[in-house]
Motif scaffolding. Structure first.
Motif, mmCIF file in Angstrom:
data_model
loop_
_atom_site.group_PDB
_atom_site.id
_atom_site.type_symbol
_atom_site.label_atom_id
_atom_site.label_comp_id
_atom_site.label_asym_id
_atom_site.label_seq_id
_atom_site.Cartn_x
_atom_site.Cartn_y
_atom_site.Cartn_z
ATOM 1 N N ARG A 107 0.829 -1.280 -0.001
ATOM 2 C CA ARG A 107 0.033 -0.153 0.097
ATOM 3 C C ARG A 107 0.897 1.226 -0.035
ATOM 4 N N TRP A 108 0.105 2.095 -0.424
ATOM 5 C CA TRP A 108 0.927 3.547 -0.368
ATOM 6 C C TRP A 108 1.559 3.832 1.249
ATOM 7 N N GLY A 109 2.817 4.138 1.329
ATOM 8 C CA GLY A 109 3.454 4.383 2.604
ATOM 9 C C GLY A 109 4.182 3.050 2.964
ATOM 10 N N ASP A 110 3.922 2.038 2.559
ATOM 11 C CA ASP A 110 4.489 0.892 3.033
ATOM 12 C C ASP A 110 6.144 0.824 2.589
ATOM 13 N N PRO A 111 6.962 0.038 3.609
ATOM 14 C CA PRO A 111 8.400 0.447 3.275
ATOM 15 C C PRO A 111 8.652 -0.393 2.064
ATOM 16 N N VAL A 112 9.570 0.379 1.232
ATOM 17 C CA VAL A 112 10.191 -0.229 0.128
ATOM 18 C C VAL A 112 11.698 -0.492 0.375
ATOM 19 N N GLN A 129 8.902 9.279 2.459
ATOM 20 C CA GLN A 129 8.244 8.811 1.300
ATOM 21 C C GLN A 129 9.043 8.346 0.258
ATOM 22 N N ALA A 130 10.356 8.958 0.081
ATOM 23 C CA ALA A 130 11.315 8.482 -0.933
ATOM 24 C C ALA A 130 11.701 7.112 -0.712
ATOM 25 N N LYS A 131 11.497 6.391 0.404
ATOM 26 C CA LYS A 131 11.876 5.331 0.806
ATOM 27 C C LYS A 131 10.707 4.205 0.722
ATOM 28 N N GLN A 132 9.575 4.971 0.879
ATOM 29 C CA GLN A 132 8.328 4.051 1.095
ATOM 30 C C GLN A 132 7.470 3.989 -0.370
ATOM 31 N N PHE A 133 6.416 3.134 -0.262
ATOM 32 C CA PHE A 133 5.587 3.047 -1.767
ATOM 33 C C PHE A 133 5.078 4.126 -1.817
ATOM 34 N N GLY A 134 5.086 4.489 -3.303
ATOM 35 C CA GLY A 134 4.688 5.935 -3.711
ATOM 36 C C GLY A 134 3.077 5.858 -3.896
ATOM 37 N N TYR A 135 2.538 6.809 -4.414
ATOM 38 C CA TYR A 135 0.975 6.798 -4.422
ATOM 39 C C TYR A 135 0.521 6.603 -5.771
ATOM 40 N N ASN A 136 -0.710 6.184 -5.892
ATOM 41 C CA ASN A 136 -1.528 6.174 -7.320
ATOM 42 C C ASN A 136 -0.679 5.059 -8.058
ATOM 43 N N ASN A 137 -0.405 3.924 -7.588
ATOM 44 C CA ASN A 137 0.121 2.921 -8.441
ATOM 45 C C ASN A 137 -0.826 2.682 -9.780
ATOM 46 N N ASP A 138 0.066 2.465 -10.844
ATOM 47 C CA ASP A 138 -0.609 2.021 -12.001
ATOM 48 C C ASP A 138 -0.166 0.857 -12.600
ATOM 49 N N PHE A 139 0.839 1.085 -13.565
ATOM 50 C CA PHE A 139 1.318 -0.149 -14.426
ATOM 51 C C PHE A 139 2.121 -0.904 -13.468
ATOM 52 N N ILE A 140 2.127 -2.482 -13.463
ATOM 53 C CA ILE A 140 2.680 -3.295 -12.935
ATOM 54 C C ILE A 140 3.412 -4.414 -13.876
ATOM 55 N N GLY A 141 4.753 -4.350 -13.782
ATOM 56 C CA GLY A 141 5.340 -5.351 -14.374
ATOM 57 C C GLY A 141 6.362 -6.438 -13.483
ATOM 58 N N TYR A 142 6.025 -7.661 -13.898
ATOM 59 C CA TYR A 142 6.624 -8.783 -13.211
ATOM 60 C C TYR A 142 7.758 -9.321 -13.898
ATOM 61 N N MET A 143 9.069 -9.256 -13.242
ATOM 62 C CA MET A 143 10.079 -9.920 -13.775
ATOM 63 C C MET A 143 10.647 -10.879 -12.874
ATOM 64 N N PRO A 144 10.662 -12.219 -13.485
ATOM 65 C CA PRO A 144 11.301 -13.470 -12.692
ATOM 66 C C PRO A 144 12.698 -13.234 -12.215
ATOM 67 N N LEU A 145 13.002 -13.717 -11.195
ATOM 68 C CA LEU A 145 14.378 -13.873 -10.792
ATOM 69 C C LEU A 145 14.721 -15.265 -10.662
ATOM 70 N N PRO A 146 15.943 -15.695 -11.110
ATOM 71 C CA PRO A 146 16.836 -14.850 -11.760
ATOM 72 C C PRO A 146 16.638 -14.323 -13.171
#
Length: 674
Positions: A107-112, A129-146
């Motif tokens: 959620r907005w404000g959760d630690p990143v 805020q510069a270290k926390q999850f930002g506001y109004n999340n839009d695009f999501i991209g999933y990238m596998p590890l490794p």
């Protein structure tokens, strides 16, 4: 401070209304005119677009359902949707189809980052805020590890943060972009929190033994990119041009931050493309009459005066720094696998209000990228790289998007479409029309496309390209400004509140070609209302139709999923909250749609993204409570921190609504949609 354009609106409503303005005054044909020429009113009303057992014919006369590539490719659609759909409706919570779990991931404000403080809504700061999850999340991209794997249980999520809504973020503030406020309560610390809440978050996530997803604490990949302090590099043909140089950056090659990042896409070499959309709203002040950038700024609606950032930062005041706006409106490439990498604004892809980045590996090895310009009467574009993708050399691919050709689409009434190159010296794109170089064309992409005669569309948003069958789906959200004499084949309705989906088809896997074919997959809106003339498959239920297609995704089984954004007009457009719909694109059920997920009141649905195995769907719930939630507040007015339409997802008395990423899984661990 100049009065904002939209008095008394929430930020989301202001952006929505801006996209409804339609400032394109070129004489170019509209897509509605083309649709009308191609089909004619009688054929549309008879249900030509609704689909049938025979499929819908392209201009070639061949039914789409008969496409050999679609039937034989292992990634073509492999079956219909068997889930039990949910019902239309609206309330303060989210809803998902029976047999599925929809859990809040972040959620907005959760630690990143590992050193981020816990969220304290009453003690916010830019540093936190510069270290926390930002506001109004839009695009999501999933990238596998490794990197290079197809791991569906552990990977990175790249999440955009499009904009901020101060009235529900900060206690006691209320709406600031109105004539009676003029940002009088917005202080420098609050402005800097807003700036830090923009940009993007990169987080590491994992699927646990119980099938639930969680963040990986202390991940070396975790980071924030923001509009306050993050440095971005400007690359490509416009980099270093005089029109990109400022007092703070005389090189014209480095800029602080990204703005209004909306939809995006992923590249074959493992980077993310994030689209800068409504950048104009961040600029204030007034450009002096006769300034060399006057025509350019007007075509992009700069300044928008929706934030007062220019009061504290000269670069957002066009009177003090007229070139700064030219440094936004680009496609930005980010390498999530390298936390030290610098985001790059790829100017070869053109400057406009980018929405989406559908990346396709072409049959000849070049890379093709599709993107829309999200405003009424704007255009659809594609970019073709000059060089070919090298699957064995990632480093060689990292700058592929700096060289190539940008095209804009012209849709024809015979079902064909022409891709018109935006190349300096060709046709009207010369010094005689104010284009002294390719850089000028890329900075003023809209005006260049005007001169080429591109087709004016019904607000092109996300675009998705099927990886196997050569089809490309364009989400046209709506266009209430289209008049009866402006309808055409691909935009067939005047005062179009509901939108449509255009399907393009390329031949022999050649997305780089100068032509393609097109048709309409569906016309959104209620099929039972003659005034609306919505066109879905006849078997679509009363809950299966939707309005205002926005984002889209194609799952690993080759099936199309569409999310919606009706804005504040949701009650008029459909009467239901936004959400996720599964849409059949092939065979006898082509055009059949089913409702899968519904957002809480005032939110829009963004960012659908699947894991490679198709067993997890990530979605972004943006601006909960803020769009048209007046009937759900105690005051009967727009949402504020103290009186929101919903307190989703926490539902705590002193916690405001918080934009969040939701992770959806099937309770039995199976494929999403089955």
């Amino acid at each position: 401070m100049t009065s904002p354009t939209f008095d008394g609106r929430s930020r989301s409503e202001a952006f929505e209304d801006s996209q409804d303005i339609g400032i394109n005054d070129s004489p170019n044909p509209t897509i509605s005119e083309v649709v009308r020429q191609r089909y004619g009113r009688r054929d549309v009303l008879k249900g030509l677009l609704a689909g049938s057992a025979a499929g819908i014919a392209l201009g070639s006369g061949l039914p789409l359902a008969a496409s050999a590539a679609a039937q034989n490719s292992p990634r073509a659609s492999t079956g219909g949707f068997t889930f039990t759909e949910i019902s239309h409706g609206v309330d303060g919570r989210h809803h998902v189809a029976p047999g599925y779990d929809a859990d809040i991931l972040i959620r907005w404000g959760d630690p990143v980052t590992s050193d981020a403080p816990a969220f304290n809504v009453r003690a916010q700061s830019a540093a936190a805020q510069a270290k926390q999850f930002g506001y109004n999340n839009d695009f999501i991209g999933y990238m596998p590890l490794p990197l290079g794997s197809r791991n569906s249980d552990r990977g990175l999520l790249f999440v955009n943060h499009e904009y901020t809504s101060e009235e529900v973020m900060f206690p006691g503030i209320g709406r600031q972009d109105s004539k009676d406020k003029l940002f009088k309560d917005m202080t420098r610390p609050l402005v800097e929190i807003e700036m830090a809440a923009h940009g993007a978050s990169i987080i590491e996530v994992q699927k646990n033994a119980d099938g639930k997803w969680s963040l990986v604490g202390g991940s070396p990949y975790a980071r924030r990119i923001d509009a306050l302090s993050s440095v971005c590099e400007i690359t490509g043909p416009a980099a270093g041009h005089a029109r990109l140089k400022t007092k703070a950056d005389p090189s014209g090659r480095r800029v602080i931050g990204m703005l209004n990042n909306c939809a995006g896409g992923l590249t074959p070499w493992g980077t993310v493309l994030t689209a800068e959309e409504n950048f104009h709203g961040y600029f204030g002040g007034k450009l002096e009459a006769g300034h060399p950038e006057e025509r350019n700024h007007k075509r992009y609606e700069v300044p928008g005066n929706w934030y007062n950032w220019g009061q504290y930062y000269d670069r957002f005041d066009v009177a003090k720094e007229p070139n700064e706006a030219n440094r936004f409106g680009w496609m930005v490439e980010v390498d999530p696998y390298d936390p030290r990498s610098v985001p790059k604004k790829r100017t070869a892809l053109g400057r406009f209000k980018h929405e989406g980045a559908a990346v396709v590996l072409n049959s000849d090895g070049r890379v093709v990228l599709y993107s829309g310009d999200d405003e009424r009467f704007e255009y659809v574009y594609k970019f073709v790289t000059a060089k070919r993708f090298n699957p064995n050399d990632r480093r060689a691919n990292l700058n592929l998007l700096d060289e190539g050709t940008l095209y804009v689409a012209r849709y024809n009434a015979d079902g064909s479409a022409d891709w018109l190159p935006l190349v300096h010296g060709q046709g009207p794109l010369t010094a005689a029309n104010g284009f002294n170089s390719q850089a000028d064309i890329l900075i003023e992409t809209r005006r260049a496309a005007d001169l080429l005669g591109a087709t004016k569309m019904d607000r092109p948003e996300d675009i998705e390209a099927h990886p196997a069958n050569g089809r490309v789906y364009v989400m046209l959200t709506n266009n209430t400004r289209r008049k009866a004499d402006q309808v055409d084949a691909a935009n067939p309705r005047a005062s179009n509140e509901w939108g449509q989906v255009v399907e393009m088809q390329v031949s022999n896997g050649d997305h780089a070609g100068a032509k393609c074919q097109w048709t309409l997959l569906l016309q959104a809106g209620n099929p039972a209302d003659p005034r609306v003339a919505g066109k879905f498959h006849p078997a679509t239920s009363k809950n299966g139709w939707f309005a205002c297609p926005d984002n889209a995704a194609i799952d690993p089984q080759g099936r199309l999923w569409i999310t919606t954004d009706q804005g504040e007009a949701w009650e008029k457009a459909s009467g239901t909250a936004d959400g996720v719909w599964a849409v059949e694109t092939e065979g006898p059920n082509r055009g059949l749609s089913k409702m899968f997920f519904r957002v809480p009141v005032g939110a829009e649905m963004c960012g659908p993204c699947f894991t490679p195995d198709g067993k997890t769907l990530f979605v972004a719930v943006q601006h909960p409570a803020t769009d048209g939630g007046e009937k759900f507040t105690k005051s009967g007015k727009g949402s504020t921190f103290e009186d929101p339409a919903t307190r989703w997802p926490d539902f705590l008395p002193d916690m405001p609504p918080r934009p969040s990423v939701v992770v959806i899984t099937k309770t039995d661990g199976g494929l999403i949609g089955s």
